[in-house]
Write a protein that holds these residues in place. Structure first.
Motif, mmCIF file in Angstrom:
data_model
loop_
_atom_site.group_PDB
_atom_site.id
_atom_site.type_symbol
_atom_site.label_atom_id
_atom_site.label_comp_id
_atom_site.label_asym_id
_atom_site.label_seq_id
_atom_site.Cartn_x
_atom_site.Cartn_y
_atom_site.Cartn_z
ATOM 1 N N ALA A 1 0.836 -1.206 0.000
ATOM 2 C CA ALA A 1 0.000 0.000 0.000
ATOM 3 C C ALA A 1 0.867 1.251 0.000
ATOM 4 O O ALA A 1 0.537 2.246 -0.668
ATOM 5 C CB ALA A 1 -0.930 -0.006 1.208
ATOM 6 N N LEU A 2 1.963 1.230 0.736
ATOM 7 C CA LEU A 2 2.889 2.363 0.722
ATOM 8 C C LEU A 2 3.494 2.559 -0.664
ATOM 9 O O LEU A 2 3.607 3.696 -1.147
ATOM 10 C CB LEU A 2 4.004 2.150 1.748
ATOM 11 N N ASP B 139 -6.022 -4.527 -5.093
ATOM 12 C CA ASP B 139 -5.844 -3.508 -6.131
ATOM 13 C C ASP B 139 -6.951 -2.455 -6.064
ATOM 14 O O ASP B 139 -6.696 -1.253 -6.181
ATOM 15 C CB ASP B 139 -5.836 -4.156 -7.524
ATOM 16 N N VAL B 140 -8.178 -2.913 -5.892
ATOM 17 C CA VAL B 140 -9.307 -1.988 -5.790
ATOM 18 C C VAL B 140 -9.137 -1.075 -4.587
ATOM 19 O O VAL B 140 -9.324 0.145 -4.668
ATOM 20 C CB VAL B 140 -10.638 -2.766 -5.693
ATOM 21 N N ALA C 244 -10.625 3.150 -13.604
ATOM 22 C CA ALA C 244 -9.912 1.895 -13.363
ATOM 23 C C ALA C 244 -10.444 1.190 -12.114
ATOM 24 O O ALA C 244 -10.683 -0.028 -12.123
ATOM 25 C CB ALA C 244 -8.415 2.166 -13.214
ATOM 26 N N ALA C 245 -10.635 1.973 -11.046
ATOM 27 C CA ALA C 245 -11.148 1.381 -9.812
ATOM 28 C C ALA C 245 -12.575 0.880 -10.005
ATOM 29 O O ALA C 245 -12.954 -0.167 -9.448
ATOM 30 C CB ALA C 245 -11.095 2.411 -8.682
ATOM 31 N N THR D 274 -13.758 -2.910 -9.564
ATOM 32 C CA THR D 274 -14.824 -3.207 -8.610
ATOM 33 C C THR D 274 -15.882 -4.099 -9.232
ATOM 34 O O THR D 274 -16.387 -5.036 -8.589
ATOM 35 C CB THR D 274 -15.473 -1.899 -8.105
ATOM 36 N N LEU D 275 -16.230 -3.826 -10.478
ATOM 37 C CA LEU D 275 -17.204 -4.668 -11.176
ATOM 38 C C LEU D 275 -16.706 -6.099 -11.291
ATOM 39 O O LEU D 275 -17.467 -7.062 -11.124
ATOM 40 C CB LEU D 275 -17.501 -4.095 -12.569
ATOM 41 N N GLU D 276 -15.397 -6.257 -11.584
ATOM 42 C CA GLU D 276 -14.822 -7.597 -11.634
ATOM 43 C C GLU D 276 -14.872 -8.268 -10.266
ATOM 44 O O GLU D 276 -15.184 -9.446 -10.130
ATOM 45 C CB GLU D 276 -13.372 -7.536 -12.110
ATOM 46 N N LEU D 277 -14.574 -7.477 -9.236
ATOM 47 C CA LEU D 277 -14.522 -8.015 -7.884
ATOM 48 C C LEU D 277 -15.893 -8.482 -7.413
ATOM 49 O O LEU D 277 -16.012 -9.496 -6.716
ATOM 50 C CB LEU D 277 -13.969 -6.946 -6.929
#
Length: 265
Positions: A10-11, A44-45, A199-200, A204-207
């Motif tokens: 995350a960093l 990633d999201v 992109a997010a 999110t839709l994939e997730l």
């Protein structure tokens, strides 16, 4: 992933997303050096939403003015400066969206190698340095035109190639076009909002199609760490870029590219 891996990744995402040093080049290092598994779509999201929240929070007043200006004068013959900037950001986003949709599978299959990332890290680092040495610095965001926005937009589309750095290539293009360092960075950061949001949103839709085994505590930790670190990076970068220039980032990119070639290619 454990807490340590979550914080490190995350960093890396938060720090490198807005610096001109390529986030993709850094995110391959933990897996190459320590054998860490892929962080997964959910993570990633989370970190993308963290960096999105950071840039929206930092530019909240600018974005508010842009939205109000676009809604009130954006469709008139004399749009105000905020409305014009909104249109410029929207127009500059189009090339990356189009090329992203057309070339997504080709990039995934052919350009995500360490060799490609190392090469682009070095090449576009050198180009960034050349752009920063340009002596003409007469443009600010009020002088952004349709043509200039499209040039920066097509440059942003090149960042689909891993290792290029989205922020790096857009700042490079803006500097070559005569914008000062601070306004080059500001336009680059504003450009990131619709792109990261898109992109997010897609991730999110994939997730949502598979939410099994999601570790929500690690996701929220990743979101918080990436968001806070990204906000600090934006603050630091805009405060000091006018004085320090791009040379430290150019040197760092060259060093990183050499390291990637020497140990991981």
């Amino acid at each position: 992933m454990g807490i340590f891996e979550t914080v490190v990744l995350a960093l890396l995402q938060g720090i490198t997303e807005f610096l001109p040093i390529s986030s993709s080049a850094h995110l391959i290092l933990p897996s190459q050096m320590f054998g860490w598994p892929d962080q997964g779509l959910a993570f990633d999201v989370a970190v993308h939403f963290g960096t999105l929240l950071a840039v929206v929070a930092y530019f909240r007043k600018d974005l508010q003015n842009m939205i109000v200006g676009w809604l009130t004068t954006g469709f008139t013959r004399t749009p105000n400066d905020d409305a014009r900037l909104s249109w410029m950001v929207a127009i500059a986003t189009v090339p990356a969206v189009v090329f992203g949709l057309l070339g997504e599978h080709f990039i995934e299959d052919n350009l995500r190698s360490t060799a490609v990332i190392a090469t682009t890290t070095i090449i576009f680092g050198i180009v960034l340095g050349l752009s920063d040495r340009a002596t003409v610095r007469h443009n600010n965001l009020a002088q952004m035109t349709l043509t200039l926005a499209l040039v920066i937009g097509f440059a942003q589309a090149m960042a689909l190639i891993p290792g290029t750095s989205r922020s790096g290539i857009t700042m490079t293009a803006a500097l070559f076009l005569g914008f000062n360092r601070v306004d080059s960075a500001r336009f680059s950061f504003l450009l990131s909002v619709p792109l990261i949001l898109a992109a997010a949103g897609l991730k999110t839709l994939e997730l949502l199609q598979n939410m099994d085994g999601v570790d929500w505590s690690m996701l929220f930790l990743g979101l918080a760490v990436s968001g806070i670190s990204a906000w600090l990076v934006i603050s630091f970068f805009l405060e000091f870029i006018g004085r320090i220039g791009m040379l430290p980032f150019v040197i760092y990119r060259l060093f990183l590219g050499v390291v990637l070639f020497a140990f991981f290619v």
